[in-house]
Design an enzyme around this catalytic site. Sequence first.
Site, mmCIF file in Angstrom:
data_model
loop_
_atom_site.group_PDB
_atom_site.id
_atom_site.type_symbol
_atom_site.label_atom_id
_atom_site.label_comp_id
_atom_site.label_asym_id
_atom_site.label_seq_id
_atom_site.Cartn_x
_atom_site.Cartn_y
_atom_site.Cartn_z
ATOM 1 N N GLU A 121 -1.699 10.797 0.288
ATOM 2 C CA GLU A 121 -3.005 10.142 0.306
ATOM 3 C C GLU A 121 -3.351 9.673 1.703
ATOM 4 O OE1 GLU A 121 -5.877 6.700 -0.017
ATOM 5 O OE2 GLU A 121 -3.902 6.751 0.895
ATOM 6 N N ASP A 161 -5.330 1.373 -6.059
ATOM 7 C CA ASP A 161 -4.886 1.219 -4.670
ATOM 8 C C ASP A 161 -4.943 -0.255 -4.289
ATOM 9 O OD1 ASP A 161 -4.219 1.818 -1.932
ATOM 10 O OD2 ASP A 161 -5.200 3.755 -2.147
ATOM 11 N N ASP A 191 0.876 -1.179 0.000
ATOM 12 C CA ASP A 191 0.000 0.000 0.000
ATOM 13 C C ASP A 191 0.909 1.224 0.000
ATOM 14 O OD1 ASP A 191 -1.916 1.915 0.328
ATOM 15 O OD2 ASP A 191 -2.553 1.297 2.324
HETATM 16 ZN ZN ZN Z 1 -3.461 3.124 -0.116
#
Ligand code: ZN
Length: 354
Positions: A217, A240, A187
């Site tokens: 983000e 994502d 991530d």
């Molecule tokens: Zn993310």
Amino acid sequence: MSALDLLAKLTTTPGVPGREHRIRQLILDEIGAIFDEISVDPLGSIIAVKKPTPKKGKAAKEPLRVMLAAHMDQIGFLVSHIDEKGFLYLNPVGGFDTRNLFARMVTVCPNPNDPSKDLIGILNPSGKPIHVASPEERKRIPTVREFMVDLGIDKKQVDKKVKIGDMVVINAPVHHLGDLMVSQAMDNRAACWIAIEACRKLKNHSCEIHCVFTVQEEVGLRGATASSHTVQPDIGIGIDTTLAVDTPGVPAHEACTRLGDGAAITVMDSSAIGDYDLIETFDRLGKKHKIKTQRSILAAGGTDTGGLQRTAGGCRAMTLSCPTRYIHTVTETIHTGDIKACRDLLAAYLESAA
Ligand SMILES: [Zn+2]
């Protein structure tokens, strides 16, 4: 270098919100030959443009503008305090579950551009070890602000080398387990990889692609919101990772996605509801090109799609997700078949969008 070697490099290059210097440079070094125009906006997001290359005829005067948003920041910390013995205290940037933070090694990065200045440290909560803790003390889960970093050097040296605001990331290696790949920053370096590799493999496309590697983000979709004002896309695709809770102890209806079942087409999360026609299009393209897909709904949590969908009059948007086990721990795990499915599905969409 194989394609997955690039993913390993992306996941082990530090870059927390507001300190994306090194990961930005790595991506810039990688994408020069893929895009026609590359710029960095004032917040630090990379905007890389790929002009239309239609199979026949001329490109449309006003081609469809498709924005891809893959955030390049990872969750981590900034140094918030140095105590009288030289221990560092931390301010989180992004949401770690503190139950996963005991007894970890970390990298403290006093210079966001220069890895030679990095220091290795030990992360642990302040307080007593299990041998001398009371039953009550043992039960309590400490907050992030109770964790401290031991650099193993004296206070004088710490003061010379480290300052408030320096980036700290978990120091964890990449592992390959069968078809799975484990790393601390899947991530969202998995999505950076998907965007790079989908654009690299394109043959012909009629849309104008604005591939944005966004910043910040993890602290509230800040980079994507700003850069989508600049791009003003017709279509926005957030890329994502998403939860794959296909592991013991969780009922099947809460799995969100399953590792190995293919690219996840996210119908909704708490930041955005995907455009109905886009979702149908991605489904159809998956079937046409025999790419495995699965639909998902994430009950809580958002992505850059939430930022770009609502900017500058709004755009049609959805999220393409790479299923990931143990998200926001240091063992984020993907299936290599799923990440390749995401790449192929995104490329198929970009080649068909007009
Ligand atoms: Zn993310």
